[in-house]
Every structure is written in C-alpha cells, then in structure tokens.
Design a protein around this motif. Structure first.
Motif, PDB file in Angstrom:
ATOM      1  N   ALA A 254      22.721  27.314  44.577  1.00 30.04           N
ATOM      2  CA  ALA A 254      23.480  26.673  45.665  1.00 30.04           C
ATOM      3  C   ALA A 254      23.955  27.631  46.847  1.00 30.04           C
ATOM      4  O   ALA A 254      23.607  27.061  47.888  1.00 30.04           O
ATOM      5  N   VAL A 255      24.255  28.762  46.511  1.00 31.85           N
ATOM      6  CA  VAL A 255      24.676  29.603  47.431  1.00 31.85           C
ATOM      7  C   VAL A 255      24.151  31.061  47.420  1.00 31.85           C
ATOM      8  O   VAL A 255      23.767  31.524  46.272  1.00 31.85           O
ATOM      9  N   PRO A 256      24.269  32.056  48.473  1.00 28.36           N
ATOM     10  CA  PRO A 256      23.954  33.424  48.270  1.00 28.36           C
ATOM     11  C   PRO A 256      24.944  34.299  47.556  1.00 28.36           C
ATOM     12  O   PRO A 256      26.140  34.092  47.891  1.00 28.36           O
ATOM     13  N   VAL A 257      24.807  34.646  46.567  1.00 26.83           N
ATOM     14  CA  VAL A 257      25.397  35.188  45.636  1.00 26.83           C
ATOM     15  C   VAL A 257      25.345  36.538  45.525  1.00 26.83           C
ATOM     16  O   VAL A 257      24.205  37.083  45.170  1.00 26.83           O
ATOM     17  N   ARG A 258      26.455  37.463  45.604  1.00 24.39           N
ATOM     18  CA  ARG A 258      26.309  38.820  45.514  1.00 24.39           C
ATOM     19  C   ARG A 258      26.422  39.524  44.157  1.00 24.39           C
ATOM     20  O   ARG A 258      25.644  40.526  43.628  1.00 24.39           O
ATOM     21  N   MET A 259      27.411  39.113  43.415  1.00 22.47           N
ATOM     22  CA  MET A 259      27.536  39.563  41.955  1.00 22.47           C
ATOM     23  C   MET A 259      28.342  38.700  41.153  1.00 22.47           C
ATOM     24  O   MET A 259      29.090  37.795  41.762  1.00 22.47           O
ATOM     25  N   VAL A 260      28.081  38.414  39.642  1.00 23.56           N
ATOM     26  CA  VAL A 260      28.909  37.955  38.923  1.00 23.56           C
ATOM     27  C   VAL A 260      29.223  38.670  37.750  1.00 23.56           C
ATOM     28  O   VAL A 260      28.423  39.609  37.314  1.00 23.56           O
ATOM     29  N   ARG A 261      30.362  38.899  37.348  1.00 24.57           N
ATOM     30  CA  ARG A 261      30.935  39.462  36.274  1.00 24.57           C
ATOM     31  C   ARG A 261      31.964  38.487  35.256  1.00 24.57           C
ATOM     32  O   ARG A 261      32.858  38.046  35.835  1.00 24.57           O
ATOM     33  N   ASP A 262      31.606  38.568  33.947  1.00 23.18           N
ATOM     34  CA  ASP A 262      32.450  37.859  33.117  1.00 23.18           C
ATOM     35  C   ASP A 262      33.669  38.634  32.799  1.00 23.18           C
ATOM     36  O   ASP A 262      33.888  39.996  32.604  1.00 23.18           O
ATOM     37  N   ALA A 263      35.113  38.032  32.802  1.00 23.14           N
ATOM     38  CA  ALA A 263      36.331  38.683  32.926  1.00 23.14           C
ATOM     39  C   ALA A 263      36.631  38.692  31.471  1.00 23.14           C
ATOM     40  O   ALA A 263      37.750  37.987  31.247  1.00 23.14           O
ATOM     41  N   THR A 264      36.250  39.516  30.741  1.00 28.97           N
ATOM     42  CA  THR A 264      36.776  39.799  29.357  1.00 28.97           C
ATOM     43  C   THR A 264      37.754  40.855  29.022  1.00 28.97           C
ATOM     44  O   THR A 264      38.681  40.789  29.810  1.00 28.97           O
ATOM     45  N   ARG A 265      37.462  41.877  28.374  1.00 30.18           N
ATOM     46  CA  ARG A 265      38.504  42.926  28.169  1.00 30.18           C
ATOM     47  C   ARG A 265      38.694  43.461  29.592  1.00 30.18           C
ATOM     48  O   ARG A 265      38.035  43.970  30.234  1.00 30.18           O
TER      49      ARG A 265
END
Length: 379
Positions: A254-265
């Motif tokens: 859908a869009v320009p994405v820079r980064m993704v990170r899951d918010a676990t510990r």
C-alpha cells in the motif's frame, strides 16, 4: 597543595576547558550529550552470571547479545540484529529466523506455548518483509510431563501453522530429568521468501516519517502475568498472540515502508529506541495517541508498569513515509488483527538516538530502553 587537592584542581581545569571548547549549553543538552556518550561505549558485561534481565529484551539483553554473541559470531548477515537474517542464495532472497519459548504458564487465556511459538516465528519473518514458508520445532521436555498436555501443544501448533499457511517440516525432541526443566520449552526456526524488491531496516528511516502501532499494546504480557495467579486481579483479557503476515504484506503493497518490527520483549519502547539509535534520529511519540485498552492501563497502574514496555505477540511497530500515514493505517485496519492501528508519532532530526514522549499532562519525558525484567518468561 595536597595530592587530592591537586587532582581536584586539575579536574576542574579540564572541565572548564571542555566547557569553553564546546561553548554554552543548556542543562538538557549536557544530559543528552552524556547519554549519547554512554550509549556509544563498547558493550561490556559487568555481571559475572546471567540474570533474568538478560532475557527481558531491554538494555541488559542488548549488552549480552553485542558483548558475547556478536563478538563471537559477527558477520554481515548478523550485523543488523533484525528479527531475521536476510540471505541471498543467488536464485533469490530468503529470511531465516529462530526463537525459543519458555512462557509460564504454558496455557493462558487466548493461547499457549504452541501457537505462541508458531505465531512468533511467522511474525519475525513477516516484519522482515518475507512470506513465511516453513518452520522447524524442537522440544525440551521434563521427565513426567503429561502426554495429554504435549498433544494439546502440538495440536495448537498445527492449527496455528495452518492458519498462517506454513508447515512444520522438521524438528527434534529431548527429555531431561525431573526437576531439570519446567515442563516444556519450545524452539522454532523459520524460513520465508522475499517476494518483493523491498529493503527494510533502521537505515531506511528518515526525518518526516510516521510511526504506526498496529493495535492496542500490552495485552499479552498482562494476560500472562494475571494467568500466573500470583496477583489478586481478575480481568476479562486475552493474549494478542496472532499471525500478522497478511497485514504486513498489505502494508508493503500500500505505501512506502521504511521498517517493521514486532513489539515482543521490551515492548514498543525498546523497538522505538532501536529505531532512534540505529537511524541516528529522534522518535517523538504522543502518549494520547498510543492505543492501550483501559483494562491493560489499569493493570499496569496497579503493578507499577508502563504499557510501552509490556510485551505484545500480535502487534508491530512500522515506520512509513509520513505523506502516506493515513493510507498505511487504512490498509492495516482492513485486517481484523490490526483494527486498532494508529499513528502514534513521528521521526525527527534530533536529538539523535532519543525517544521523547509527549505526555498526556503536557510535558515531555525521555523513554529509554527497558531496564531490569518486570515481566519474566512472558514468551
């Protein structure tokens, strides 16, 4: 003049010379400079033994990883310290990841160690931009562990894998003596394929980008804490454990994405600090925009916790081009697992390496990486 007085005078002269060299600075600027100097020091472990804090996902975890494991295994694929390693096989790119699960209790409202292991590994692949393909599963079992519980865990893993469109294709089993483990530990590894020509990571983040959280935070960590029965709290709350690969794929399309990170510990706060430090930028967050359910915020108040540090297992933080923030949120909200997605902040030029929270009371405070381990064994 005594030796002590001489040393004091010498220190004062150096301090005055340094102040003159750098020119007048506010107390805030001096504090920020000291923090930056401390962060740039070579990681060094002062503990002689491993502590629970080393597994909490915060400062101690980072120090352990960098001072022991990166020092021993350092290579270009490991260097980014992402949720998975991107490998170029010549015929295409894949992402490889691994995770160990020691959650206690093994069964909790909304999930168990089985589907948690599958979802966690699928999500690690997804936030690297990959399409999850296959998993491995290794079990460390304690002598005397009920076979009925093991069947339940295996069935849960199978159902979670089917929902995520992956297969468990290999594994291992070990049994240790009674009292040498805590029932059942699970380690999973996963492989995913990079179908899109996209590069995600902290190096892609730039000022003007928007910070998005995919849904209400803190539900998994608080659910597990309550399920342990150590707290006199009753709450209608379930873990947020869920696969997010389809939502991440929709966001990338859908869009320009820079980064993704899951918010676990370490929660969202740790992710935001990794972004700020890795990209050399500041992350500004609006506390009122962060989605937190009242039941979670209430439990956090009773426990003296900040929801920003509480682990999630079906939520992620994404940084996208600021001009496409609304479109990004719309793309995420089209998926049930991200129905509560919201823009919570922005990327600013400085102060570099800092996360600043604009509080609901009108002030601003620094959000540092997690210190200690307020919620041990939540995944």
């Amino acid at each position: 003049m005594s030796d002590g007085a001489a040393r004091t005078a010498e220190w004062a002269e150096r301090a005055l010379a340094e102040a003159a060299h750098h020119g007048p600075a506010s107390r805030e600027e001096q504090v920020l400079e000291r923090i930056e100097r401390a962060r740039n020091r070579r990681p060094k472990i002062t503990d002689e033994r491993v502590t629970l804090a080393h597994g909490a996902g915060g400062k101690a975890s980072r120090t352990l990883i960098e001072a022991v494991f990166v020092d021993a295994f350092g290579n270009p694929a490991l260097a980014p310290l992402d949720d998975g390693a991107t490998l170029d096989l010549g015929t295409g790119r894949v992402v490889f990841t691994t995770d160990a699960y020691v959650v206690s209790p093994l069964f909790f409202p909304g999930g168990d160690i089985g589907d948690l292991a599958v979802n966690g590994t699928v999500n690690d692949l997804a936030v690297c931009g990959a399409r999850p393909v296959a998993l491995s599963a290794a079990f460390v079992l304690e002598e005397g562990f009920p076979i009925a519980d093991l069947r339940r865990i295996a069935a849960s893993m199978a159902a979670a894998a089917e929902r995520a469109g992956v297969r468990v294709v290999t594994g291992d089993t070990k049994v240790v003596q009674r009292g040498k483990a805590d029932g059942c530990y699970v380690t999973t590894a996963g492989v995913g394929v990079l179908d899109r020509p996209v590069t995600l990571g902290e190096s892609q983040v730039r000022p003007g980008d928007a910070v998005i959280v995919s849904g209400p935070i803190g539900e998994h960590g608080i659910t597990v804490m309550i399920a342990r029965g150590d707290l006199d709290i009753e709450a209608d709350l379930t873990s947020d454990t869920a696969p997010v690969h389809e939502a991440v794929a929709a966001l990338l399309d859908a869009v320009p994405v820079r980064m993704v990170r899951d918010a676990t510990r370490g929660g969202g706060a740790t992710v935001l600090n990794e972004v700020a430090r890795g990209a050399g930028v500041a992350v500004t967050v609006d506390e009122r925009a962060v989605p937190v359910r009242p039941i979670v915020s209430g439990a956090c108040e009773l426990l003296g916790l900040d929801p920003l540090y509480v682990a999630c297992e079906g939520r992620f933080v994404a940084v996208v081009d600021g001009e496409h923030a609304e479109a990004a949120v719309a793309a995420l909200r089209a998926h049930p697992v991200c129905a509560g997605a919201a823009v919570v902040g922005s990327i600013e030029p400085g102060p570099a390496g800092m996360v600043l929270l604009n509080t609901a009371f009108g002030g601003t405070r620094i959000v540092d990486m997690l210190v200690g381990d307020p919620l041990p064994r939540i995944c």
